[in-house]
Structures are given as C-alpha cells and as structure tokens.
Design an enzyme around this catalytic site. Structure first.
Site: not given
Ligand SMILES: O=C[C@H](O)COP(=O)(O)O
Length: 253
Positions: A97, A99, A173
C-alpha cells in the site's frame, strides 16, 4: 471470462474503539447472503482486531491482514508472518500500500518478497500500485504502475489469488476520485501488461481493484467499466453505508 468481483474494506489504523468495531460488524452482518454469494468481500482490520472479526462476522465475509512480514517466524519484534495470519483465519493480505511505501519506507523489493511469503502460506495477495499526482501530470502513470507491478509478475503462483489494486495516490483519502475513464484506462493498461508478460490466460483471470475515495455514490459508475473488478475501500468501509457499495457491485442495489 467473467471475473468474480472482489471488494476489500481496508480499515487502516482504525477504529480506535472496540465498540465501533463491533457496531461495524453488526452492520456488515446485515448484508444478505445472496449478495455475498456474488462476490468476494474481505475486511482488513488492524491486526489487533482480526480475532474479533473472525469470531463475529457472518460466514461469507472473509478477513485479511493489512500487512505481513518479509520474514518467517522468528526473532523479529513487532512483525507477524503470513503463516500466522493464515493460522488466525485470514485469507488475504494487502501488500505495498502506498502508505506502507511512503510513510514506512517499504520498497518494491519488500513488496515482492512479502508477496512470495504470503503465497507460500497459501493466502491471496492484494498487490497495490499507483502513481503520484505529479507523475500523472507528467504523463507517466502507466510507466510508474508497470514499474511497480513488473517485478512481482514472475512470482505469481495462482492468478485466482493474486489481485492488483490500482490506487492512484492523489485519490486516496482526498475525496478526489478518479473518473471512470481514468480508472478504466489504467486498469486496461495493467491487464495488457499482464498479457504481454504472462499470457492471455493470466490477463483474463487477474482481478484489478480500484481504490481511492470510493463511495456509495461513485461505485456504480466505476464498476460499470470492463476492467474494474472491484474496489479497495478505505474511509467508506468504516461506515455502515459500505453495505451499499457491496450491494452495488453485486448488482442487487
Ligand atoms: O486501501 C484503501 C485506499 O487507500 C483507499 O482509501 P480511501 O477509500 O479512504 O480513499
């Protein structure tokens, strides 16, 4: 080939309260089994909540891990192995991911090693790729994504248990979802890349999820695209209205 849709709910490092976990489980347990029969649905809680979800989610909703170690079991404080995730009842693991890559410094090589460990443990891999905004604006989306995906392709042992998650970083997000045309173009390019490297059978079998600001409102138009086989949902999977995304993809909304 008709590919079975797959939806992941990636809770990331949420929710803080156990009572919120339980109330989300209660909401997801209201999804009709006929709906669940039409797709794969996997919830990825934080590792500390896996046991709770395994014991309380209805049959038909799988549980996965958001990460697993590059290592086997051993003296690796803070890690957990893919085989441990399997023993806890997980069937899928998310790898790479953005992140993990951008905040925790994981490399593509790390992701490839993790994908190998996860497959050895008999679990499915959700392999994340996606470009930054400046890379898209420079016209480099396909080059960036193929560079991220390429190294793992020769390591795939079962195309029914290897899913690509195309997640443009600028859409994660932010509330800025890719248009259906942008998403379809990237998905088609990735399927063509798999075809070129691994052959037509692999390309037709591999499922490609879209991730980045998916909501109940935009999921219908995205899933109508021929190369979009499901979603990896972050924020919207922390709400009871996640059920609407599942119903839309199942075609029962
Ligand atoms: O893994 C999920 C993605 O990072 C998407 O997150 P988001 O739906 O909150 O944009």
């Amino acid at each position: 080939m008709v590919r079975r849709p797959i939806i992941g709910g990636n809770w990331k490092c949420n929710p803080e309260k156990l009572e919120t976990v339980q109330s989300l489980v209660g909401a997801f347990n209201e999804i009709e089994s006929a709906c669940l029969g039409k797709l794969d649905l996997v919830i990825f809680p934080c590792a500390l909540h896996i046991t709770t979800l395994k014991s309380s989610l209805q049959d038909g909703i799988a549980v996965g891990a958001q990460n697993a170690s590059k290592t086997q079991c051993g003296a690796f404080t803070g890690e957990w192995s893919a085989s441990m995730a399997r023993e806890m009842g997980c069937s899928w693991v998310v790898v790479g991911h953005s992140e993990r890559r951008h905040i925790f410094g994981e490399t593509i090589e790390d992701s490839v090693t993790k994908a190998e460990r996860i497959q050895e443990a008999g679990l499915g891999v959700i392999f994340c790729i996606g470009e930054l905004l400046e890379e898209r604006e420079a016209g480099r989306t396909v080059d960036v994504c193929t560079a991220q995906l390429g190294p793992v392709l020769s390591k795939v042992t079962d195309w029914t248990k290897f899913v690509i998650a195309y997640e443009p970083v600028w859409a994660i997000g932010t509330g800025v979802v890719a248009t259906k045309e942008q998403a379809q173009e990237a998905h088609q390019a990735m399927r063509d890349f798999v075809r070129e490297r691994c052959g037509g059978e692999a390309a037709e079998a591999v499922r490609i999820q879209y991730g980045g600001s998916v909501t109940p409102e935009n999921s219908g138009s995205l899933i109508s695209q021929p190369d979009i086989d499901g979603f990896l949902v972050g924020g919207a999977s922390l709400k009871p209205s996640f059920n609407q995304i599942v119903e839309t993809v199942a075609g029962v909304a």
